[in-house]
Every structure is written in C-alpha cells, then in structure tokens.
Design a protein around this motif. Structure first.
Motif, PDB file in Angstrom:
ATOM      1  N   PRO A   1       0.829  -1.212   0.000  1.00 17.31           N
ATOM      2  CA  PRO A   1       0.000   0.000   0.000  1.00 17.31           C
ATOM      3  C   PRO A   1       0.864   1.263   0.000  1.00 17.31           C
ATOM      4  O   PRO A   1       2.066   1.220   0.253  1.00 17.31           O
ATOM      5  CB  PRO A   1      -0.807  -0.121   1.292  1.00 17.31           C
ATOM      6  N   ILE A   2       0.222   2.390  -0.249  1.00 18.61           N
ATOM      7  CA  ILE A   2       0.906   3.679  -0.272  1.00 18.61           C
ATOM      8  C   ILE A   2       0.904   4.270   1.135  1.00 18.61           C
ATOM      9  O   ILE A   2      -0.136   4.321   1.800  1.00 18.61           O
ATOM     10  CB  ILE A   2       0.225   4.645  -1.256  1.00 18.61           C
ATOM     11  N   SER A   3       2.062   4.716   1.568  1.00 14.80           N
ATOM     12  CA  SER A   3       2.217   5.277   2.913  1.00 14.80           C
ATOM     13  C   SER A   3       3.093   6.525   2.872  1.00 14.80           C
ATOM     14  O   SER A   3       3.818   6.756   1.908  1.00 14.80           O
ATOM     15  CB  SER A   3       2.850   4.255   3.856  1.00 14.80           C
ATOM     16  N   MET A   4       2.979   7.300   3.927  1.00  8.06           N
ATOM     17  CA  MET A   4       3.899   8.395   4.188  1.00  8.06           C
ATOM     18  C   MET A   4       4.880   7.928   5.256  1.00  8.06           C
ATOM     19  O   MET A   4       4.470   7.351   6.256  1.00  8.06           O
ATOM     20  CB  MET A   4       3.156   9.633   4.708  1.00  8.06           C
ATOM     21  N   VAL A   5       6.168   8.171   5.056  1.00  7.95           N
ATOM     22  CA  VAL A   5       7.191   7.727   6.004  1.00  7.95           C
ATOM     23  C   VAL A   5       8.082   8.918   6.348  1.00  7.95           C
ATOM     24  O   VAL A   5       8.452   9.699   5.451  1.00  7.95           O
ATOM     25  CB  VAL A   5       8.044   6.583   5.409  1.00  7.95           C
ATOM     26  N   TRP A   6       8.425   9.055   7.636  1.00  7.97           N
ATOM     27  CA  TRP A   6       9.318  10.138   8.050  1.00  7.97           C
ATOM     28  C   TRP A   6      10.111   9.717   9.275  1.00  7.97           C
ATOM     29  O   TRP A   6       9.831   8.688   9.899  1.00  7.97           O
ATOM     30  CB  TRP A   6       8.526  11.421   8.328  1.00  7.97           C
ATOM     31  N   ALA A   7      11.126  10.510   9.609  1.00  2.00           N
ATOM     32  CA  ALA A   7      11.958  10.218  10.770  1.00  2.00           C
ATOM     33  C   ALA A   7      11.244  10.660  12.039  1.00  2.00           C
ATOM     34  O   ALA A   7      10.661  11.753  12.090  1.00  2.00           O
ATOM     35  CB  ALA A   7      13.306  10.931  10.646  1.00  2.00           C
ATOM     36  N   ALA A   8      11.298   9.827  13.077  1.00  2.00           N
ATOM     37  CA  ALA A   8      10.593  10.134  14.326  1.00  2.00           C
ATOM     38  C   ALA A   8      11.082  11.439  14.946  1.00  2.00           C
ATOM     39  O   ALA A   8      10.325  12.126  15.626  1.00  2.00           O
ATOM     40  CB  ALA A   8      10.774   8.983  15.312  1.00  2.00           C
ATOM     41  N   ARG A   9      12.340  11.791  14.698  1.00  2.00           N
ATOM     42  CA  ARG A   9      12.875  13.016  15.294  1.00  2.00           C
ATOM     43  C   ARG A   9      12.152  14.272  14.811  1.00  2.00           C
ATOM     44  O   ARG A   9      12.233  15.334  15.437  1.00  2.00           O
ATOM     45  CB  ARG A   9      14.370  13.139  15.005  1.00  2.00           C
ATOM     46  N   SER A  10      11.430  14.163  13.697  1.00  2.00           N
ATOM     47  CA  SER A  10      10.720  15.328  13.166  1.00  2.00           C
ATOM     48  C   SER A  10       9.252  15.355  13.584  1.00  2.00           C
ATOM     49  O   SER A  10       8.486  16.179  13.094  1.00  2.00           O
ATOM     50  CB  SER A  10      10.821  15.358  11.638  1.00  2.00           C
ATOM     51  N   ASP A  11       8.854  14.463  14.487  1.00  2.00           N
ATOM     52  CA  ASP A  11       7.457  14.399  14.931  1.00  2.00           C
ATOM     53  C   ASP A  11       6.947  15.756  15.412  1.00  2.00           C
ATOM     54  O   ASP A  11       5.833  16.160  15.092  1.00  2.00           O
ATOM     55  CB  ASP A  11       7.302  13.371  16.056  1.00  2.00           C
TER      56      ASP A  11
ATOM     57  N   ALA B   1       7.601  22.606  11.050  1.00  2.00           N
ATOM     58  CA  ALA B   1       7.781  22.668   9.601  1.00  2.00           C
ATOM     59  C   ALA B   1       7.504  21.306   8.964  1.00  2.00           C
ATOM     60  O   ALA B   1       6.817  21.210   7.935  1.00  2.00           O
ATOM     61  CB  ALA B   1       9.202  23.125   9.265  1.00  2.00           C
ATOM     62  N   ALA B   2       8.031  20.251   9.576  1.00  2.00           N
ATOM     63  CA  ALA B   2       7.805  18.903   9.055  1.00  2.00           C
ATOM     64  C   ALA B   2       6.340  18.506   9.172  1.00  2.00           C
ATOM     65  O   ALA B   2       5.784  17.860   8.277  1.00  2.00           O
ATOM     66  CB  ALA B   2       8.686  17.897   9.807  1.00  2.00           C
ATOM     67  N   GLU B   3       5.705  18.914  10.263  1.00  2.00           N
ATOM     68  CA  GLU B   3       4.284  18.616  10.442  1.00  2.00           C
ATOM     69  C   GLU B   3       3.452  19.340   9.385  1.00  2.00           C
ATOM     70  O   GLU B   3       2.499  18.778   8.822  1.00  2.00           O
ATOM     71  CB  GLU B   3       3.831  19.021  11.844  1.00  2.00           C
ATOM     72  N   TRP B   4       3.812  20.579   9.103  1.00  2.00           N
ATOM     73  CA  TRP B   4       3.107  21.354   8.068  1.00  2.00           C
ATOM     74  C   TRP B   4       3.227  20.669   6.712  1.00  2.00           C
ATOM     75  O   TRP B   4       2.243  20.573   5.970  1.00  2.00           O
ATOM     76  CB  TRP B   4       3.684  22.764   8.002  1.00  2.00           C
ATOM     77  N   LEU B   5       4.431  20.183   6.401  1.00  2.38           N
ATOM     78  CA  LEU B   5       4.637  19.503   5.122  1.00  2.38           C
ATOM     79  C   LEU B   5       3.746  18.274   5.007  1.00  2.38           C
ATOM     80  O   LEU B   5       3.106  18.049   3.969  1.00  2.38           O
ATOM     81  CB  LEU B   5       6.112  19.116   4.969  1.00  2.38           C
ATOM     82  N   ARG B   6       3.680  17.484   6.064  1.00  2.00           N
ATOM     83  CA  ARG B   6       2.819  16.294   6.041  1.00  2.00           C
ATOM     84  C   ARG B   6       1.354  16.679   5.858  1.00  2.00           C
ATOM     85  O   ARG B   6       0.593  15.991   5.169  1.00  2.00           O
ATOM     86  CB  ARG B   6       3.012  15.476   7.323  1.00  2.00           C
ATOM     87  N   GLN B   7       0.955  17.781   6.468  1.00  2.73           N
ATOM     88  CA  GLN B   7      -0.422  18.239   6.340  1.00  2.73           C
ATOM     89  C   GLN B   7      -0.746  18.708   4.926  1.00  2.73           C
ATOM     90  O   GLN B   7      -1.914  18.696   4.519  1.00  2.73           O
ATOM     91  CB  GLN B   7      -0.690  19.368   7.335  1.00  2.73           C
ATOM     92  N   GLN B   8       0.268  19.151   4.194  1.00  2.08           N
ATOM     93  CA  GLN B   8       0.044  19.560   2.805  1.00  2.08           C
ATOM     94  C   GLN B   8      -0.059  18.349   1.885  1.00  2.08           C
ATOM     95  O   GLN B   8      -0.856  18.331   0.949  1.00  2.08           O
ATOM     96  CB  GLN B   8       1.191  20.466   2.325  1.00  2.08           C
TER      97      GLN B   8
END
Length: 324
Positions: A278-288, A292-299
């Motif tokens: 399946p399609i997922s979004m993956v990121w480093a836990a340190r950016s939780d 800025a990283a949260e904003w990017l995920r929201q976009q």
C-alpha cells in the motif's frame, strides 16, 4: 559551525558569566546577589573566582558602587551577547510561518507517486507559501529509511514498509493495478480474461535488476508466470512501449487512468489478485514535533486523498462492464 574547546569550557563554570553580567548591571554585590536569588557570601565568592580566572580586579569599589575596570568593560560586551543568545535559544518556541518561510523541502517518491503528487502539491504550496520550494527525488524502498536517517529527504511517499522505532509510517491507501494495451496490436475482449492475460507478452516497471520489477513477489504469490517482453524504471517508457508494441502493460491504476486514454490504450482490470504494497507516508521520528515537518505532512496528505478519490470515481465510471 565553529569549533568549540569542550574540555576548557567544561572546566569553566559558565554560571560565573551570569554572575559577571549581574554585577555589571547592578554595580553592587548585594543587589547582584538579590538579582540571582543567592546569598551575598555566595556572590562575593563568585566575584573572587572571576578575579582569579581573569587575573583582574574587574570591579573596584568607588563610594557606594562597584565600578568595572577597563578589562571588565571589554568582557561585558561579549558576555552579554553570549547570555542573550543562550536565553533566546532556550526560551524561543519553535515557530513556522509558511507564508514567510524561505526553504526547500526534499520529498522522496517511489515510482508513479511523484508525477501524481508534485503538480497538485506545488500548486497548493505556492498559493499559501510562495517561499517554499519542493525538490522531488526517486527513492528505492530499500534505501528510504537510510535517506531519512541521513537527512537526504524530509518525507517519503510511496510503497514503503515499516522501518525501525526511529521511523514513522502512516498508511494512506491501498495500491491497485490496471493493465492496458493498444487495440491496434492486440485484439482482446474487455475485460481481459486470465487466459488472454497470460498468453500475451508483458511490460512492467522495474527499478531493480529483476525483469519483473515491482510485481515480482506479487506474481510469485499468485502462482503465475508472465511472458516478459521488457521492463523499465519509468512508467511512461512502459506505457509508450504498450503504445508501439503488442504487449500488455500492468501499472498502478492511477497512472493508467490518467495516461492510457491519452495514448489510445484500452484499459482493463488485472484478472489476478496481485498483492502489492500500500501507499504510505514515512518520516523520521525526530521530526514528529517539528512544526515545519508537520506542516509539510499536512500539505501532502489531502493532495493524495484527492488523487485517490478521483481515481476511485474514474475506475467506477470508465472501466469495462462486468468489473469492479
């Protein structure tokens, strides 16, 4: 980043700089002690230690005040800057104003997700954050977690699996497949039957050394064998091959729905239940907690949700009768 002599700083009590600054502001041992909420003897001890370390009187009593020496005046400028910077670094809250921000985000994609996501995402980001730049990179599933660890990418979107505890993964939607072919070269009834599908030669996307590429495991699990004609890392190459050669191209449904009609290709469901990641979004836990990283995920997330919703409607309205 400038070099720091950690050993020498470790041996120096940095609280003495705070005591020095308080003495510069109050010009009194008593008032400086009150400012720091310590006893006067402790403040006197701090002053004695400072005099020893800097080999200077630093503050000399003149009447009712402690007047700084020339050495103290010179030290005061730098020490005040150090303490101001430290205070700002400690107390400043993490803020991210996308409307004013000037920076580049790097996104890693697998296969077709780049061409589906980037146009709509760029348009959306430019409307609300014109100073934000987006850099897309093709990322292999086996490399994605290392690239996140090393900061090569800020976020990854695609057919990626779970990583280690230091990674985060959010499921977005299931991956579905369609096949397509040029009816001028292949006279096949729609929807394509299992026997017709297996009888033809095939073109697939492959981003590794396998001719069966991304579908190798799925084909093996389904217990079938495809007669391969070609494989290529770019989906447009595979679609163009189906346009010019008598082959069936099997690709993600979203790509087939968007591009096959433009190339005059007929579309059909794949007559096998191929299991794909399946399609997922993956990121480093340190950016939780990084705004800025949260904003990017929201976009990214609503753009992909829109793509999936549009794809589902298109499949329901455009596929041959008798298909789901």
């Amino acid at each position: 980043m400038s070099s720091i002599d950690h050993f020498n700083l470790w041996s120096f009590d940095l609280n003495l700089l705070v005591a020095f600054d308080a003495l510069m502001r109050e010009r009194s041992v008593t008032r400086a002690a009150t400012r720091l909420k310590i006893q006067q003897p402790a403040m006197s001890h701090n002053l004695a230690t400072l005099r020893l370390l800097f080999d200077d009187e630093l503050f000399v009593r003149v009447g009712q005040v402690m007047k700084p020496t020339s050495r103290a005046e010179r030290l005061a400028v730098g020490i005040n800057q150090i303490l101001s910077l430290a205070q700002h670094s400690i107390t400043a809250s993490d803020e991210f104003c996308p409307e004013q921000e000037e920076r580049t985000f790097t996104l890693g994609f697998s296969s077709e997700l780049e061409v589906l996501t980037m146009p709509k995402l760029t348009a959306q980001v430019q409307r609300c954050a014109p100073g934000i730049r987006l850099l897309a990179r093709t990322v292999q599933p086996e490399h994605v977690h290392r690239m996140l660890d090393e900061g090569d990418i800020d976020l990854a979107v695609g057919c990626f699996s779970d990583g280690a505890e230091r990674h985060r993964r959010k499921f977005l939607f299931e991956q579905s497949l369609l096949c397509c072919f040029n009816p001028a070269y292949l006279d096949l009834k729609l929807p394509v039957s299992r026997s017709d599908y297996l009888a033809q030669r095939h073109a697939l996307v492959s981003q590794n050394a396998s001719i069966r590429g991304c579908l190798e495991d799925a084909v093996r699990e389904a217990g079938v064998e495809l007669n391969m004609a070609m494989a290529a890392p770019e989906f447009l190459t595979v679609l163009s091959t189906a346009m010019h050669a008598p082959v069936i191209a099997t690709l993600p449904a979203r790509i087939v729905m968007q591009y096959a009609p433009l190339m005059g290709l007929a579309m059909s469901p794949v007559p096998f239940e191929f299991s794909v990641t399946p399609i997922s979004m993956v990121w480093a836990a340190r950016s939780d907690s990084d705004p800025a990283a949260e904003w990017l995920r929201q976009q990214v997330e609503p753009v992909l949700a829109q793509i999936e919703a549009h794809s589902a409607l298109s499949r329901a309205g455009s596929l041959p009768a008798g298909t789901n």
